[in-house]
Design a protein around this motif. Structure first.
Motif, short mmCIF file in Angstrom:
data_model
loop_
_atom_site.label_atom_id
_atom_site.label_comp_id
_atom_site.label_asym_id
_atom_site.label_seq_id
_atom_site.Cartn_x
_atom_site.Cartn_y
_atom_site.Cartn_z
N THR A 73 24.61 -21.07 -18.75
CA THR A 73 24.88 -21.61 -17.41
C THR A 73 25.87 -22.76 -17.48
O THR A 73 26.80 -22.85 -16.67
N SER A 77 29.45 -22.72 -15.69
CA SER A 77 29.72 -23.73 -14.66
C SER A 77 30.96 -24.56 -14.99
O SER A 77 31.62 -25.07 -14.08
N ALA A 83 34.57 -20.88 -10.64
CA ALA A 83 34.12 -22.00 -9.80
C ALA A 83 33.31 -21.54 -8.58
O ALA A 83 32.43 -22.27 -8.11
N LYS A 86 27.79 -18.53 -8.56
CA LYS A 86 26.54 -19.28 -8.59
C LYS A 86 25.59 -18.67 -9.62
O LYS A 86 25.57 -17.45 -9.82
N GLY A 106 24.07 -26.88 -14.07
CA GLY A 106 24.86 -26.31 -12.98
C GLY A 106 24.19 -25.17 -12.24
O GLY A 106 24.79 -24.59 -11.33
N ALA A 107 22.95 -24.84 -12.58
CA ALA A 107 22.25 -23.76 -11.87
C ALA A 107 22.03 -24.15 -10.42
O ALA A 107 21.67 -25.29 -10.11
N ALA A 108 22.23 -23.20 -9.52
CA ALA A 108 22.02 -23.44 -8.10
C ALA A 108 20.58 -23.19 -7.68
O ALA A 108 20.18 -23.55 -6.58
N GLY A 207 27.28 -30.35 -9.86
CA GLY A 207 27.78 -28.99 -9.70
C GLY A 207 27.05 -28.10 -8.73
O GLY A 207 27.48 -26.98 -8.50
N SER A 208 25.95 -28.57 -8.15
CA SER A 208 25.21 -27.68 -7.26
C SER A 208 24.38 -28.48 -6.27
O SER A 208 24.11 -29.67 -6.46
#
Length: 242
Positions: A73, A77, A83, A86, A106-108, A207-208
């Motif tokens: 991830t 990310s 970019a 997700k 960066g995991a959503a 990032g999320s």
């Protein structure tokens, strides 16, 4: 054509167990607006498939050979070519450390494999639309492991530089509000709420949307036990903080 074509969310399924991949594929492909475009059995395969297929959402296992899901991830990310993609982590192990590392990578979103088919489908849609998807266990893990600040302590520098309206949005996001709820509580359009969230992601260098939840707790804008947003109350109990 008189009707607009339906947007189909393209999904890459990553898990080292074939039967789990098959089950997830069945769940995803049963939805008219979701489609599995590829599968991978490890982290290295996930990276190759992501670059080749450019999926909208990667549904990623955590514990895998040749690159676990969290490290993978982080690499995905950090890739500018991906970019818009997700990552939604789906795992048997909703351990506190995994949740925190996953969101910071960066995991959503973060779901347990015990999630229902409806929950998985809804979570894919949510992260694709720029939202977050955290299971109850994942949310609890974040609350336990992020440090808050004293009631009268100054806000951290990056959060202090946000506008008052942005801090109001951050508090609501930290309490689990989606863009529509933010818009309803603060009297703005969903598009404006989305713009505020995008600007905060850039200003705070995260990032999320899920990472904004961590920031909201660490800054003290949201405190453990605050509960979900009460849309029936004026301004959803948003606090004005300086």
């Amino acid at each position: 054509m008189s009707e607009l074509a339906q947007v189909v969310v393209r999904v890459l399924v990553v898990d080292d167990h074939h039967l789990i991949r098959a089950a997830v594929r069945q769940i995803v492909d049963a939805e008219p607006d979701l489609e599995v475009v590829g599968e991978a059995g490890d982290g290295e395969g996930a990276e190759r498939q992501a670059m080749e297929l450019l999926p909208d959402v990667v549904l990623m296992d955590v514990n895998m050979p040749r690159g676990d899901g969290i490290r993978t991830t982080a690499r995905l990310s950090a890739n500018p070519a991906l970019a818009e993609m997700k990552v939604l982590l789906l795992t048997t192990f909703e351990q506190d450390e995994n949740v925190l590392r996953g969101v910071r990578a960066g995991a959503a979103g973060f779901l347990g494999k015990s999630a229902s088919a409806a929950e998985i489908a809804a979570s894919i849609r949510a992260v694709h639309e720029g939202g977050s998807a955290l299971s109850t266990a994942a949310q609890s893990a974040l609350v336990r492991h992020v440090g808050g600040r004293g009631e009268n302590a100054p806000l951290p520098g990056a959060v202090a530089r946000l506008t008052e309206r942005e801090r109001e949005v951050l508090e609501l996001v930290g309490r689990g509000a989606d863009n529509q709820t933010v818009a309803d509580v603060l009297g703005m359009s969903p598009a404006t709420a989305r713009t505020h969230v995008s600007r905060m992601l850039a200003k705070l260098q995260v990032g999320s949307r899920a990472a904004l939840v961590i920031v909201a707790y660490e800054s003290g804008l949201v405190v453990p036990g605050a509960g979900p947003v009460d849309e029936s109350s004026p301004r959803g109990h948003v606090r004005r903080r300086t």
